[in-house]
Design a protein around this motif. Structure first.
Motif, mmCIF file in Angstrom:
data_model
loop_
_atom_site.group_PDB
_atom_site.id
_atom_site.type_symbol
_atom_site.label_atom_id
_atom_site.label_comp_id
_atom_site.label_asym_id
_atom_site.label_seq_id
_atom_site.Cartn_x
_atom_site.Cartn_y
_atom_site.Cartn_z
ATOM 1 N N ILE A 1083 0.864 -1.177 0.000
ATOM 2 C CA ILE A 1083 0.000 0.000 0.000
ATOM 3 C C ILE A 1083 0.896 1.221 0.000
ATOM 4 C CG2 ILE A 1083 -1.743 1.296 1.271
ATOM 5 C CD1 ILE A 1083 -2.834 -1.254 2.347
ATOM 6 N N GLU A 1084 0.752 2.041 -1.048
ATOM 7 C CA GLU A 1084 1.515 3.282 -1.105
ATOM 8 C C GLU A 1084 0.612 4.415 -0.652
ATOM 9 O OE1 GLU A 1084 3.183 4.065 -4.871
ATOM 10 O OE2 GLU A 1084 4.351 2.212 -4.917
ATOM 11 N N VAL A 1085 1.193 5.304 0.144
ATOM 12 C CA VAL A 1085 0.392 6.411 0.654
ATOM 13 C C VAL A 1085 1.024 7.703 0.207
ATOM 14 C CG1 VAL A 1085 -0.628 7.426 2.692
ATOM 15 C CG2 VAL A 1085 -0.056 5.006 2.682
ATOM 16 N N LEU A 1195 -7.984 2.801 -11.350
ATOM 17 C CA LEU A 1195 -7.334 3.222 -10.106
ATOM 18 C C LEU A 1195 -8.137 4.360 -9.552
ATOM 19 C CD1 LEU A 1195 -4.956 3.517 -8.135
ATOM 20 C CD2 LEU A 1195 -4.142 5.245 -9.654
ATOM 21 N N MET A 1196 -8.358 4.327 -8.263
ATOM 22 C CA MET A 1196 -8.968 5.466 -7.601
ATOM 23 C C MET A 1196 -10.149 5.980 -8.385
ATOM 24 S SD MET A 1196 -5.356 7.199 -6.890
ATOM 25 C CE MET A 1196 -6.048 8.763 -6.998
ATOM 26 N N LEU A 1394 -5.838 13.887 -5.808
ATOM 27 C CA LEU A 1394 -5.665 14.324 -4.427
ATOM 28 C C LEU A 1394 -6.998 14.151 -3.715
ATOM 29 C CD1 LEU A 1394 -3.766 15.572 -2.438
ATOM 30 C CD2 LEU A 1394 -4.433 17.816 -3.213
ATOM 31 N N HIS A 1395 -7.024 13.228 -2.765
ATOM 32 C CA HIS A 1395 -8.282 12.968 -2.072
ATOM 33 C C HIS A 1395 -8.314 13.694 -0.736
ATOM 34 C CE1 HIS A 1395 -9.813 9.482 -4.488
ATOM 35 N NE2 HIS A 1395 -8.639 9.743 -5.026
ATOM 36 N N THR A 1396 -9.493 14.007 -0.285
ATOM 37 C CA THR A 1396 -9.653 14.664 1.007
ATOM 38 C C THR A 1396 -10.360 13.698 1.947
ATOM 39 O OG1 THR A 1396 -9.931 16.735 -0.141
ATOM 40 C CG2 THR A 1396 -10.578 16.678 2.147
ATOM 41 N N SER A 1424 -3.477 10.454 -0.800
ATOM 42 C CA SER A 1424 -4.116 9.440 -1.623
ATOM 43 C C SER A 1424 -3.504 8.094 -1.308
ATOM 44 C CB SER A 1424 -3.945 9.756 -3.097
ATOM 45 O OG SER A 1424 -4.695 8.822 -3.821
ATOM 46 N N LEU A 1425 -4.124 7.051 -1.829
ATOM 47 C CA LEU A 1425 -3.654 5.692 -1.567
ATOM 48 C C LEU A 1425 -3.563 4.959 -2.887
ATOM 49 C CD1 LEU A 1425 -6.263 4.940 1.197
ATOM 50 C CD2 LEU A 1425 -3.881 5.396 1.604
ATOM 51 N N CYS A 1426 -2.695 3.967 -2.897
ATOM 52 C CA CYS A 1426 -2.673 3.102 -4.067
ATOM 53 C C CYS A 1426 -2.210 1.750 -3.576
ATOM 54 C CB CYS A 1426 -1.699 3.658 -5.098
ATOM 55 S SG CYS A 1426 -1.524 2.553 -6.483
ATOM 56 N N MET A 1427 -2.933 0.683 -3.879
ATOM 57 C CA MET A 1427 -2.477 -0.622 -3.408
ATOM 58 C C MET A 1427 -2.428 -1.610 -4.561
ATOM 59 S SD MET A 1427 -5.793 -1.757 -1.219
ATOM 60 C CE MET A 1427 -5.416 -3.462 -1.071
ATOM 61 N N TYR A 1428 -1.471 -2.528 -4.480
ATOM 62 C CA TYR A 1428 -1.342 -3.517 -5.553
ATOM 63 C C TYR A 1428 -0.643 -4.744 -4.992
ATOM 64 C CZ TYR A 1428 3.078 -0.951 -5.629
ATOM 65 O OH TYR A 1428 4.235 -0.328 -5.275
ATOM 66 N N LYS A 1429 -0.853 -5.879 -5.664
ATOM 67 C CA LYS A 1429 -0.189 -7.110 -5.215
ATOM 68 C C LYS A 1429 1.304 -6.965 -5.440
ATOM 69 C CE LYS A 1429 -3.768 -10.489 -5.387
ATOM 70 N NZ LYS A 1429 -4.340 -11.637 -6.028
#
Length: 1965
Positions: A1083-1085, A1195-1196, A1394-1396, A1424-1429
């Motif tokens: 998980i990237e933040v 994504l997102m 950019l999420h709030t 924001s977040l991004c997740m991947y295997k």
């Protein structure tokens, strides 16, 4: 013969007399009931088969309950009592299409014979039910298989248990905020002469008045009123909105009523958008119903509840002259011509009234007078459409008899939905309600072609309310007024309702609408049905979860039905009525309670007494909160005998529909679940559901058909049955039809249609005529009533036909008791008072023999001692007992309710099963606890047969609490579950074991408080050797073949793993087979910054840090060193790895927490946010084949930040916006490099897998249209008299043109929608009639008839839409986009990368649906977040320019502080909430950004609710410190502080960084000067170059011939531009701009750029959360300070009105009607003068001189009126500024349409002048005057719409004849004269150059009119006029008179002189 009949009908009854050996008949007769059931089910189906039956129109008879049928037949017998067909359903239906009935669509249906008589052991093949389901399902198409999990609570396997109700709290009765806003715009065609009308607006008891307009029949008000209420919904919707027009009201007199219009609030609320907009209300006179329409009032009415958002149509210049008839203020489907009708409400009598007085006084009276009085003085009050009527008071009577009718006169159909009937107790001090009943007119009438007028009864209605004991201050009094759910039976009232339409022409009609009360004749006893004896049986199988507050005293339960069974306060024996028992009539006095006094009864069942309550018992302790009663093997029973009219048919009818509805609802929930969890094939499941529905409907029709001839006792019963059958029939057809249209892409819309079916079914099933009252169960402690449950009697009513039986009849139901009345609101109502497992059965006493069938088998009945076998049991003793082990696998919960002040909870769960409970561990500070804990309940004892328990285990209750350090744990919510069961001889293995984890919704009252992920299994414990040994000893001869020997002990159960985690101590984790399979995710933040952090414990947040945690792993952001200086993070991207379930639905939530690092290593939690679904942020790598760029990456929410070759997903923020964007994933465009593809022919390739729907690109479409428009305009331009001059155009021209476009678009949308609906209707109707589409034109004519009405209404709409074509062609004006809502909603909140995340702290509010969550927000985290295997493919990381530190967040801007110039344009506000007493406001704008604040206080706009501000404000700001812009509208006050009306907040930072480029909107055209000047400091070409560079795409390459190439797409455009001096220059800007306007077509990086726009933002006030206080139109531009400075702001200041002068010359009048009679001659004449004024300026009215004594109606004036006025050309309104009253501080501006009124009057010297006629000309469009007086007639006014019109503003000068009209007594228009006038319009400058005088004065005087002499005043030339008057007409008369006078004179003289003469003569002088 007999057999043949049996075979045909399936059922036959024979009665024969027996004979003895000598063939003599003896007195015994035998009745045989023969039933025949062929194998294929073609005869009558009457086994209680499934609800869905063989889809086949059989005409077999269904057994209804007639007494004879019930003789020798046991319920559920297959063919004969011999039970030859074991398991009858599955076997004999294998053959064909009857498979349905055997399985509830995959929900495993066991054989129906489970519930045979208690004495026969049930035989069940122990085959796995799921296998059976699969075997049966194998023969069906896959559509019909249910996908719902078998363990869901709602699924129901066998028929022993019914579903529990999940939601607990009563929602009705709780007050809510409502705001009703009414705008009175104008009135027209008011009946009356020269009136001064005022409109009175009344809502409930609040009245408000408009101002008075003088002497006009069509006043224009445009006044806005707001009413605020805080009441329960029921009360709100019954309030009446009343508009009345009053003539000449002033301080001294109340004025005379012209007409009124009434409608209830509910009608408005049920409109689309909860509003009527610009509709005409028809006024009628309540005192004279023979009169017709009294005029029209045009108004807007809107009702806003909390959280409703109202979309107001755009308020711009309304030029459309409305056609009144087409826009009446009436709901769809109500005819414009409503007739008067009489509503008769007949009140016959009542029974069972409670005491309403203390008995002390009565006892005193009794002692003195010796009489016994009833303690209640009832009367009935009926309320309908704002009027009340009362019956007489019946003194002291529990059984009053009134026989009176209350008559209302109202228009029909009425716009008020409910009649309120209330029994009240008359009292000297104040009258109180005893009970209330609402009659919903929609339920007792039907408006279809075959419909019927409202009719009801005579029928008994039951009234419920507070408990019956009398107290002086009844805390539940509201319940008696009909608010909230009644907790006890109060009385029954016998009423009937009828309606007759009045013929208003008949002479003997009563004209007024006052309520009348008249006596009516008595009705017979039998009119309401035959009295029958009913039997109610109940058995309490379990009583657990008893609240600990009442756990210390013995507890008993009481069941009542009506007053029967109520021992404490039911009895009110009537003193007046002694036993009325006649000989042949053994009817017990209904009210009298049958106490246990069997000798009292002379009934055949002398054995039955009533036992209505269980024996008191001390509860045992379950745990800290709850107790339970020790109902182990002994289950107490109650039974009650009662007498009611036999109206079961009504309930049966409801039950049949309810069952279809329940089934449908369950199916639809399944479908939603499937869609939500994204399982495969939701469309199949929906088809199955619709199939079920259509079968259910046809089954209903078949059943009901048998009932038609048995039609009910009342007219309503018969009509209702017919209309239900019609509805159900059509619903079945439509369901079939829709089923064929369900495709993968239409599932959602068809689901909506199916939900409409559900609402219709529920509406139909609600029976308006009651019969048997509801059953109440009360928990009593210490003879006090503690908690109750109310069960509708229809739910437990028994019938032979299975479909008609109530859904809970003869089934075990989990019932939760709740506190009565208001005690049950809020937190007290969430805790369960007690949970009962209850078995109920209600039916006729005759058919009692089946009442124990549904109980779990294995019991013995214990009867009351003294009586014989006929008695029902008092207790049941279970000898069969099963022992189980329950395993509750509590995995995790998410989105729980925040119960602590930190905004988190310390949750634990408590699981209840039977009488045991266990608790999970407490996890601190989280809303998403992962307990991962297995709770094992050992030795759970359940009573009954093993097999039954397997199908229907009791439910498990799970409650969630928040652990507090001090005090009691606080309740969070509750959910229910059913365990999966394994019997001792079943293997533990697939498909059912190990069970799957599932989500269960957690409810807190009615709101959802989270979800639980868990699994439950119930395992039967095998015998161990010891038990067997004991069993053998117990049986003497050891021959015990039945016992199965297990492997001993617990070994047979699947093993439990021990506690694995040493830290957690003895806690068992969820075993491996059940917990989800995990895989590794990264998980990237993205940490961007923190905003708006509030103080914590009074200290500012200074050094915050963000902690991210997911599934026990996490990462911390860098520390912000000084929050005030820079709230952004220094390190942007961090990541962590974590093991998450493969199944995305099981992903745990991710928690974001913000902590403040204080000195000495202390950390304080600031706030937290839980991201409950991570699915939005999952990144899936792109496909190798780059051809499908649209579906390549998700994504997102589809916003992809990465910029590698082909994975940039098209974001489509404005999916909601109409034309501007195509949703991502629709079109895939091939991107081969060569040959270049022209823009217009986009090559579209679809790969087989994607469901792509090719949508036409609307933008190209638009541009085509534009071109066509341009062409049209050029052609049309020639017709226009003047081409629009570039110089007169300003920003407002652009704005108004855009609004026109917006409206046209909306109209065409509506028209298209209407057309589509119509097409669909035709299709459906066609299919219903089985017409193939190609035969449509043949059979179409009949169809068309049916659709004519629909069409006509739609055509009106579409005409409105086509109206645009008739308009003169528009001049070409550059347009902008007007958004009807805020920009964020069009662009997905600008969260493209950019999420709030809002940070919450503090306890969650319990107000409905968390409306107060805003108060808990303590700040916002941006990131924001991004997740991947984890092993990510190499391609991405290898790409050029890949920055490993940024991970997936490549090429995002840096977050250093940046200086920005923010320019805010505020255009105008609409519909502001009034802030002053006068119903107006004095608004001004305040703008805040960070520390800077701009107040525009000195420019407030006086007394305006729709102010035009037209201002721009410049503010400099530094992001990120100052990024939240607040625009507020305040109300200016002379004294005191100014009040906030409303404010709106805009997050500028997200806009600034968004790739939609919301910094400065992109115009549609580029120009260097003029009104459309380019606002952005960067030119289009610079913007384009920058975008291409950032997106790493090739271009732009400008080519010759107006082409530009960007990323393999070619765009075209103009290449020349004019500068200020009109010189042409070469430029690339147009080309660049055309690319920018189509940027969303660019592959990979394209997105819709924000156009030049105006957004409409709702204004909100923190004091009134959720309710709009008005709207603000505005826009914001932002310019970074490091770029070149932008030009000056555009001038959008409001247009100044232009000064005009209108000169009206009145030349002549003709044919004016003659009013006066001459004194002398009786001749008709008139003294004519003409009066004129401009609307709104009545004070400045001008009169001509008087033309006296016109005999022919001709008048000559030559008189000039001069009207100066200020006019806004664009809005076509006159601006008037005047002080409202002498006390006003300043002038108020009004905008009024320019209308000239001219009236003709007859001057009188002494009395008031008489009004003769008038004409009103709208100066923008009025009919051309006639050339001569002859050609001038009424048609000029009558057919105003058809005639060509002219505008004085275009023509400047007009002369002609116009008619004067007035209305006669019959309301017809009549011509009262004609006027020749000349209108001349000049501007103020021209007027100065050539001034004119008023009247006939200098300068430019008019000559004197040439009038006949007569018109001179007679006292100036009296002789002249005398000569004229008298001589002309009466000369002969005068001559004769003169002769006569001479004669008389002579005679007189003669008589006078004769005596003298005589004397002389005699005396001889």
């Amino acid at each position: 013969m007999v057999l043949q009949k049996v075979a045909e009908e399936g059922h036959l009854e024979l009665t024969d007399t027996l004979i003895d050996d000598n063939n003599m008949s003896i007195k015994t007769s035998v009745t045989i009931d023969i039933r025949y059931q062929p194998m294929d089910g073609t005869g009558g189906m009457w086994s209680d088969g499934e609800f869905l039956d063989v889809p086949d129109d059989r005409d077999g008879l269904f057994a209804f309950e007639t007494d004879s049928l019930l003789s020798g037949q046991s319920h559920g017998s297959g063919t004969s009592p011999g039970r030859s067909l074991q398991g009858s359903i599955p076997t004999f239906r294998k053959a064909g299409r009857g498979v349905f009935s055997a399985m509830k669509l995959g929900k495993a249906k066991s054989s129906k014979d489970d519930h045979k008589r208690g004495d026969e052991p049930a035989i069940l093949e122990m085959e796995d039910l799921d296998k059976k389901a699969m075997r049966l399902a194998g023969m069906l198409e896959p559509d019909t298989i249910s996908l719902a999990s078998v363990t869901a609570v709602t699924t129901n396997v066998s028929n022993k248990r019914s579903k529990p109700d999940i939601k607990m709290e009563p929602s009705s009765g709780r007050p809510v905020d409502y705001q009703i806003s009414i705008t009175v715009i104008e009135a027209r065609q008011l009946i009356g002469l020269n009136m001064d009308p005022v409109v009175c607006v009344e809502v409930g008891d609040d009245k408000k008045y408009t101002s008075m307009k003088e002497s006009t029949n069509c006043p224009y008000y445009n006044e806005y009123f707001v009413f605020d209420f805080h009441v329960p919904p029921d009360v709100m919707f019954d309030k009446i909105i009343k508009l009345s027009v009053i003539h000449s009201k002033n301080l001294l007199r109340s004025g005379t009523l012209v007409g009124t219009f009434k409608m209830d609030v509910g009608t408005v609320y049920s409109q689309p958008e909860h509003q009527f907009y610009h509709k005409w209300a028809i006024l009628s006179d309540p005192d004279d119903i023979t009169a017709g329409c009294k005029g029209y009032v045009k108004c807007d009415i809107a009702v806003v509840g909390k959280g409703d958002n109202i979309k107001t149509p755009h308020k711009a210049n309304e030029t459309d002259e409305d056609d009144i008839e087409g826009n009446l203020l009436l709901p769809e489907g109500i005819p414009a011509e409503r007739q008067w009708a009489r509503f008769y409400v007949k009140i016959h009598r009542a029974e069972g009234l409670p005491k309403m007085n203390t008995s002390i006084m009565a006892n005193v009276k009794k002692a003195f007078i010796g009489e016994n009085r009833d303690l209640v003085d009832p009367y009935v009050q009926v309320q309908f459409s704002g009027q009340k009527g009362k019956t007489s008071v019946q003194k002291s009577s529990y059984e009053p008899i009134w026989n009176e009718q209350v008559i209302f006169t109202e228009l029909f159909p009425p716009l008020c939905k409910r009649i309120k009937v209330q029994i009240r107790d008359s009292d000297k001090v104040n009258d109180v309600a005893i009970g209330t009943h609402f009659i919903d007119l929609r339920k007792i009438s039907n408006d279809g072609d075959k419909g019927f007028l409202p009719t009801l009864g005579p029928a008994w209605v039951n009234m419920y309310g507070s408990t019956r004991q009398y107290t002086l201050m009844d805390e539940h009094q509201d319940l008696n007024d009909g608010l909230g759910e009644g907790v006890s039976f109060r009385a029954r009232l016998l009423i009937s309702v009828a309606v007759e339409i009045l013929d208003t022409t008949s002479p003997e009609i009563i004209c007024s609408t006052d309520v009348q009360v008249e006596p009516v004749s008595n009705i017979s006893e039998s009119a309401t049905g035959k009295m029958e004896e009913f039997f109610l049986f109940g058995s309490f199988l379990e009583a657990t979860m008893i609240d600990r507050k009442i756990g210390d005293k013995p507890i008993s339960f009481e069941i009542t039905i009506g007053n029967y069974g109520n021992h404490i306060d039911g009895v009110s024996k009537s003193s007046s009525v002694k036993k009325k028992k006649k000989e042949g009539e053994n009817q017990e006095e209904e009210n009298e309670l049958i106490q246990n006094s069997s000798e009292d009864e002379a009934d055949e069942d002398a054995d039955l007494t009533s036992v209505s309550s269980t024996p008191p018992m001390k509860p045992f302790i379950t745990d800290r909160n709850y107790f339970h009663l020790p109902y182990f093997e002994k289950k107490p029973c109650v039974y009650i005998k009662s007498w009611w009219q036999d109206q079961r048919r009504r309930l049966y009818n409801s039950n049949m529909m309810d069952k279809i509805a329940d089934k449908l609802e369950e199916g639809l929930n399944d479908v939603q679940e499937v869609i939500k969890t994204e399982k495969a094939f939701p469309e199949r499941r929906l088809r199955g559901v619709l199939e079920e529905l259509s079968i259910g409907c046809s089954r209903y029709v078949t059943l009901a058909n048998k009932d038609v001839n048995l039609a009910g006792r009342t007219k309503l019963d018969r009509e209702r049955l017919k209309s239900c059958m019609r509805e159900m029939d059509s619903m079945g057809q439509q369901a079939k039809q829709i089923r064929t249209q369900v495709k993968k892409n239409t599932v959602k819309e068809k689901l909506k249609l199916a939900q409409n079916f559900l609402q219709r079914l529920r509406f139909l099933a609600d029976e308006p005529q009651h019969s048997i009252p509801d059953v109440f169960i009360w928990m009593m402690s210490n003879n006090k009533r503690i908690a109750y449950a109310r069960i509708p009697s229809k739910d437990i009513l028994y019938s032979v036909v299975d479909e008609e039986t109530g859904k809970d009849c003869g089934k075990v139901k989990a019932v939760f008791l709740k506190l009565p009345g208001k005690k049950g609101f809020g937190p007290a109502g969430w805790t369960v008072q007690a949970k009962l497992e209850l078995y109920l059965w209600l039916g006729l006493n005759k058919s009692r023999k089946n009442f124990l069938h549904g109980l779990p088998n294995g019991f013995e009945e214990i009867r009351a001692t003294k009586m014989g076998h006929g008695l029902p049991p008092v207790t049941l003793v279970y000898d069969m007992k099963q022992v189980f082990q329950l395993r509750a696998h509590m995995y995790q919960a998410r989105s729980l309710f925040a119960a602590d002040s930190s905004g988190l909870s310390d949750p634990f769960a408590r699981v209840f099963f039977s009488s045991q409970s266990q608790v999970t561990e407490v996890l601190n500070e989280t809303l998403c606890p992962t307990w991962d804990q297995l709770l094992v309940f050992d030795d759970v004892e359940l009573f009954g047969e093993a097999t039954e328990l397997r199908d229907d285990p009791p439910i498990i209750v799970v409650e969630f609490y928040d652990q507090d350090t001090v005090g009691k744990a606080e309740f969070i919510g509750r959910t229910f579950a059913k365990p999966t069961i394994k019997m001792r001889d079943e293997p533990y293995g697939p498909p059912r074991f190990p069970p799957q984890l599932e989500y269960y919704q957690i409810y807190r009252g009615n709101s959802i408080a989270g979800e639980l992920l868990a699994a439950f299994e119930l395992l039967q414990i095998p015998f161990d050797a010891e038990e067997i040994r004991r069993a053998l000893i117990a049986v003497h001869d050891f021959a015990v073949p039945q016992i199965k020997v297990g492997q001993g002990g617990r070994a047979d159960l699947p093993p439990l793993e021990g506690p694995t985690d040493s830290e957690r101590g003895p806690i068992l984790p969820v075993p491996l087979g059940i917990r989800p399979v995990l895989s590794r995710y990264r998980i990237e933040v993205l940490f961007w910054g923190l905003r708006d952090l509030k103080r914590i414990n009074l200290a500012q947040v200074d050094r915050p840090r963000v902690d991210i945690e997911c599934a026990g792993r996490g990462v911390q952001s860098a520390l912000i060193q000084n929050y005030k200086k820079n709230p952004n993070f220094s390190t942007l991207v961090k990541w962590f790895e974590v093991d998450l379930p493969e199944n995305e639905l099981l992903h745990p939530p991710l928690n974001i927490r913000v902590v403040d690092c204080r000195a000495f290593g202390r950390y304080i939690l600031v706030g937290s946010h839980a991201v409950s679904t991570l699915r939005h942020y999952i990144y899936s790598p792109p496909d190798k084949s780059c051809n499908n760029w649209a579906t390549a990456a998700k994504l997102m929410n589809g916003y992809m930040v990465l910029t590698n070759g082909c994975s940039q997903a098209r974001s489509s923020p404005s999916l909601s916006s109409r034309t501007f964007s195509r949703p991502a994933g629709d079109v895939s465009v091939s991107l081969e490099a060569e040959p270049p593809i022209r823009k217009m022919d986009t090559v579209v390739k679809l790969d087989a897998m994607s469901d792509a729907v090719v949508k036409v690109d609307m933008n190209e479409d638009e541009s085509d249209k534009e071109k066509k428009k341009k062409k049209k305009k050029k052609k049309g331009g020639a017709e226009e008299e003047e081409e629009t001059d570039e110089r007169v155009l300003d920003w407002w021209s652009k704005y108004f043109a855009s609004i026109e476009t917006l409206k046209e678009n909306l109209r065409s949308q509506e028209a298209a929608q209407a057309e589509a609906e119509e097409r669909e209707d035709l299709e459906i109707a066609a299919e219903a009639a089985d017409i193939r589409p190609d035969d449509l034109h043949l059979k179409g004519s009949k169809m068309k008839e049916r659709f004519k009405e629909k069409k006509s209404s739609k055509q009106k709409r579409s005409q409105a839409a086509d109206g645009s074509e008739k308009r003169p062609p528009k001049a070409r004006v550059d347009e902008l986009v007007v958004y009807n809502r805020e920009l964020e909603s069009e662009y997905g909140n600008f969260e493209d990368w950019l999420h709030t995340f809002n940070l919450y702290r503090g306890k969650a509010g319990d107000d409905d649906e968390h409306a107060l969550d805003d108060d808990r927000i303590v700040g916002r985290f941006k990131g924001s977040l991004c997740m991947y295997k984890v092993p990510l493919s190499q391609e991405i990381t290898r790409e050029a320019g890949y920055d490993p530190n940024m991970g997936m967040f490549q090429s995002i801007p840096h977050n250093d502080p940046i200086h920005v110039l923010v320019r805010v344009y505020v255009v105008r506000a609409t519909d502001l909430h009034p802030a002053d007493i006068n119903g107006k406001a004095d608004p001004y704008v305040v703008i805040k950004l960070g520390k800077s604040e701009v107040k525009d206080k000195e420019n407030y706009i006086s007394k305006q609710l729709n102010p035009v501000f037209g201002k721009s404000f410049d503010i400099e700001a530094t992001f990120p410190m100052e990024s939240m812009l607040t625009v507020s509208v305040y109300d200016w006050d002379l004294v005191g502080t100014d009040d906030l009306i409303g404010e709106t907040k805009i997050d500028l930072e997200n806009r600034f960084y968004s790739k939609f480029r919301a910094t400065c909107g992109i115009a549609s055209n580029y120009s260097m000067h003029g009104y459309n000047i380019w606002r952005d400091p960067m030119k289009p070409s610079q913007i384009l170059a920058k975008l291409c560079k950032e997106g790493k795409i090739d271009g732009p390459h400008y080519g010759p011939g107006g082409k530009v190439k960007v990323a393999n797409r070619i765009f075209t455009g103009a290449t020349e531009i004019e500068d200020e001096n009109g010189l042409k220059k070469q430029t690339e800007e147009h080309l660049a701009l055309s690319v920018l306007n189509h940027w969303e077509e660019i592959p990979r990086v394209g997105c819709k750029l924000v156009p030049e726009h105006v957004e409409t933002r709702p204004l909100l006030n923190p004091d009134k959360p959720g309710i709009e206080q008005g709207r603000l139109e505005m826009w914001v531009d932002m310019f970074p300070m490091d770029m070149p400075a932008p030009g000056p702001a555009i001038d959008i200041s409001p247009r100044k009105p232009k000064r005009y002068e209108l000169r009206v010359i009145i030349w002549n009048t003709d044919e004016v009607i003659l009013e006066d009679d001459d004194y002398f001659t009786g001749e008709k004449s008139s003294d004519i003068f003409v009066r004129g004024w401009l609307k709104g300026q009545q004070e400045d009215k001008q009169d001509t001189d008087v033309h006296y004594h016109s005999l022919t109606g001709e008048g000559n004036f030559n008189w000039r009126f001069v009207f100066p006025f200020d006019y806004l050309v664009a809005e076509e309104k006159i601006i008037i500024s005047k002080k409202e009253s002498m006390f006003s501080w300043d002038e108020t501006e009004y905008k009024i349409p320019p209308r000239l009124t001219m009236q003709v009057w007859d001057a009188d010297h002494f009395s008031a002048d008489d009004f003769l006629g008038a004409i009103e000309l709208d100066l923008n469009r009025f009919p051309r005057g006639a050339k001569t007086a002859k050609q001038c007639n009424l048609d000029m006014i009558r057919n105003e719409q058809e005639l060509p019109t002219i505008s004085i503003f275009k023509q400047k000068r007009v002369k002609g004849w116009w008619p004067f009209v007035a209305r006669d007594e019959n309301d017809e228009m009549e011509l009262t004269g004609k006027v020749e006038a000349e209108l001349h319009l000049v501007t103020a400058e021209e007027a100065e150059k050539s001034p004119v005088g008023l009247g006939r004065n200098e300068p430019d005087p008019l000559e004197k009119p040439n009038r006949p002499d007569t018109s001179l005043m007679w006292f100036l030339g009296p002789l002249k006029s005398l000569r004229y008057f008298i001589w002309h007409n009466y000369r002969w008369l005068i001559l004769k008179a003169l002769g006569l006078i001479l004669l008389l004179l002579m005679l007189g003289l003669f008589l006078y002189s004769i005596p003298g003469y005589l004397v002389k003569k005699i005396l001889g002088a």
